[in-house]
Design a protein around this motif. Structure first.
Motif, PDB file in Angstrom:
ATOM      1  N   ARG A  80     -23.265 -10.042 -40.284  1.00  0.00           N
ATOM      2  CA  ARG A  80     -22.462  -9.798 -38.944  1.00  0.00           C
ATOM      3  C   ARG A  80     -23.232  -8.919 -37.869  1.00  0.00           C
ATOM      4  NH1 ARG A  80     -20.833 -13.602 -40.489  1.00  0.00           N
ATOM      5  NH2 ARG A  80     -21.794 -14.224 -38.690  1.00  0.00           N
ATOM      6  N   SER A  95     -17.006 -12.310 -30.402  1.00  0.00           N
ATOM      7  CA  SER A  95     -17.023 -11.053 -31.281  1.00  0.00           C
ATOM      8  C   SER A  95     -16.522  -9.780 -30.154  1.00  0.00           C
ATOM      9  CB  SER A  95     -18.227 -10.687 -32.014  1.00  0.00           C
ATOM     10  OG  SER A  95     -19.156 -10.399 -31.253  1.00  0.00           O
ATOM     11  N   LEU A 149     -16.099 -16.294 -37.827  1.00  0.00           N
ATOM     12  CA  LEU A 149     -15.760 -15.029 -37.277  1.00  0.00           C
ATOM     13  C   LEU A 149     -14.091 -14.820 -37.675  1.00  0.00           C
ATOM     14  CD1 LEU A 149     -16.891 -16.148 -33.853  1.00  0.00           C
ATOM     15  CD2 LEU A 149     -18.014 -14.453 -35.249  1.00  0.00           C
TER      16      LEU A 149
END
Length: 560
Positions: A283, A331, A351
């Protein structure tokens, strides 16, 4: 028949969240030998062969036995049919105290124990071994002269139509280990793709590292079709289908890393070619600062993302990082007060908090069909993986018209070229003027290795060798950083990649140029006059900052 113990073991694996695609009726395997049943059950889990054996031993409350122990112990296999040992996946040997031990892959199979006790005329102790270890020990201790298995001079080479033999071969330890080694090596080298290509002389394997393909050693001692079949098994594809392309995906562990892979199989002249896209579950990738936006472009992008509606398009060729940029943008937008829906092919980044759908054309779930349903899901932001056809383009534009922020990608050379491309897909000019807010074009360049990059002064010889350096704005005598090569970067002088970008924001002047016969060149010139930083300018700035080299800029951009 499937034993009650086998069903209980499958249920045990399900309770411990190890099954990934168990059958609805809970049966772990079809009819066949115990070893084959256990192998099929293993395929339905997310465990390695050793971890699967650990769970089986824990379930049956039995001891585990290692490969080394089996190889060093006296074998008791002379009294058994080699076919029996291989099909049941068992190995009898003598323990240090003189007792008989039967190493099994499936501790729930009581028939193998009864057969061993009848043949050996004594009680046997059951220990659990992994399928891979048993395959290795049977190959080494029994030899390769098992005439019963196939007959002929090459018993282990399956016929083209012998799917079961090919499946068994692909599940054998040498092939499993060869494919696992390839994946681990790719992760170690930070490769984004593995290309496995069949030629008359055998398999050729190349890995794409920092955007460029690099040859690596092909698996030795295994059949090419067995390697491809193993990849198909991992990706849940049909190993019997060799005439049509297939696409699949899997989530697995390679070494110490958890990775997602996307597999594309394509029939070629000398066999099937496989391309494995590796997606590290990191991530940390989804941070704007790591993408490489300049401070000015970063400010522009964040301002655009505050817009309540409209369409933002990311363009570039395949492999230019568009998906990563879109995932990073999502994001940023991802917060509890916003509903975000995506339709992708495939879903590459998982996500949390974002509703992600994957297209399935075979059942009619296309980009356009998903988009039509999306607008009834009360979204704030919609992301379309790619605008490929006229229908998807129209639905995306109308979603932007009705008050949604729409993010998508296109395959175009520059930011300005996205406008004529959308018009070419049938979007009306007046709709495009109303909805299109900005186009982000990008390429990926290799980043210089921090440990070994060295200063270099541009000379007249450099300009004579490549006149484009002068067109890029470089001066004779100017100093920049050049690649050198060290152990850390594998001797290439580069390690990692970063983007070069241009953001075309549609001003009133540019909107007036959008019409039936829009000229992308005029839009490009108008945007540059208005202060747009081109990919070339951005690349040269990164070059002067010591992040990359002129050769990399020359590789991915052109003078406009």
């Amino acid at each position: 028949m499937i034993s009650d113990e086998s069903l209980q073991f499958a249920e045990y694996l399900r309770r411990h969240n190890h099954l990934t695609k168990a059958a609805a009726n809970g049966e772990p395997a079809e009819q066949g030998g115990a070893g084959r049943q256990q192998g099929k059950l293993w395929e339905l889990t997310d465990l390695s062969a050793s971890e699967f054996a650990d769970e089986a031993a824990r379930f049956a409350d039995l001891d585990r036995v290692s490969l080394q122990d089996m190889l060093s112990a006296p074998a008791l296999g002379e009294a058994f049919s080699q076919r029996f040992l291989r099909e049941m996946m068992v190995f009898p040997y003598q323990s240090a105290d003189g007792g008989a031990v039967l190493a099994v892959a499936d501790p729930t199979d009581t028939a193998a124990r009864r057969a061993a006790e009848i043949v050996l005329r004594t009680e046997v102790t059951i220990k659990v071994a992994s399928v891979e270890d048993l395959t290795v020990v049977l190959d080494r201790r029994l030899g390769d002269d098992d005439i019963e298995l196939g007959g002929g001079s090459e018993p282990h080479r399956p016929r083209e139509d012998d799917i079961e033999s090919l499946r068994d071969l692909a599940s054998g330890a040498p092939v499993v280990r060869a494919v696992n080694d390839l994946l681990e090596k790719a992760v170690e080298l930070r490769a984004s793709d593995i290309h496995i290509e069949p030629f008359q002389a055998g398999l050729v394997v190349r890995m794409r590292i920092d955007g460029l393909l690099r040859p690596v050693a092909a698996p030795a001692g295994v059949l090419p079709q067995a390697v491809i079949s193993r990849i198909k098994i991992v990706a849940n594809l049909n190993i019997a289908e060799r005439r049509l392309p297939q696409d699949g995906a899997a989530r697995l562990r390679a070494g110490r890393a958890d990775i997602d892979i996307r597999v594309a199989i394509m029939p070629m002249q000398h066999g099937e070619s496989a391309v494995i896209r590796i997606l590290p579950k990191d991530r940390g990738l989804l941070v704007v600062e790591k993408l490489g936006f300049s401070p000015a472009d970063d400010v522009t992008l964040r301002r655009l993302l505050k817009l309540p509606h409209g369409m933002i398009v990311v363009t570039g060729p395949t492999g230019s990082g568009k998906t990563t940029t879109l995932a990073t943008i999502l994001s940023i937008l991802n917060e509890p007060g916003r509903k975000i829906l995506t339709v992708e092919d495939p879903v590459e980044y998982d996500l949390p908090g974002v509703n992600q759908a994957q297209v399935k054309p075979a059942i009619g779930l296309t980009f356009a069909a998903a988009l039509r349903s999306f607008v009834r899901q009360d979204p704030d932001v919609i992301m379309v993986g790619e605008v490929r056809d006229s229908e998807t383009a129209h639905v995306a534009v109308h979603a932007a018209l009705t008050g949604h922020l729409v993010l998508t990608t296109l395959h175009t050379e520059s930011a300005a070229a996205a406008v004529p491309r959308l018009l070419d897909l049938g979007v009306e000019g007046y709709l495009l003027r109303s909805t299109l807010r900005a186009v982000v074009a990008q390429r990926l360049v290799r980043q210089l290795c921090d440990r070994c990059k060295t200063p270099k002064i541009l000379s007249e010889a450099d300009f004579a060798e490549d006149p484009r350096l002068g067109a890029f704005g470089f001066q004779c005598g100017e100093t920049f950083q050049a690649p050198f090569g060290c152990e850390r970067c594998g001797g290439t002088g580069y390690r990692g990649r970063l983007g070069v970008f241009e953001i075309l924001e549609l001003s009133n002047e540019i909107r007036e140029l959008v019409g039936e016969k829009t000229d992308g060149l005029k839009i490009d010139q108008a945007a540059i006059r208005a202060g747009m930083t081109t990919m070339l300018d951005d690349g040269v700035a990164k070059c002067r900052a010591g992040l990359t080299s002129p050769a990399e800029i020359l590789r991915v951009t052109t003078v406009r």
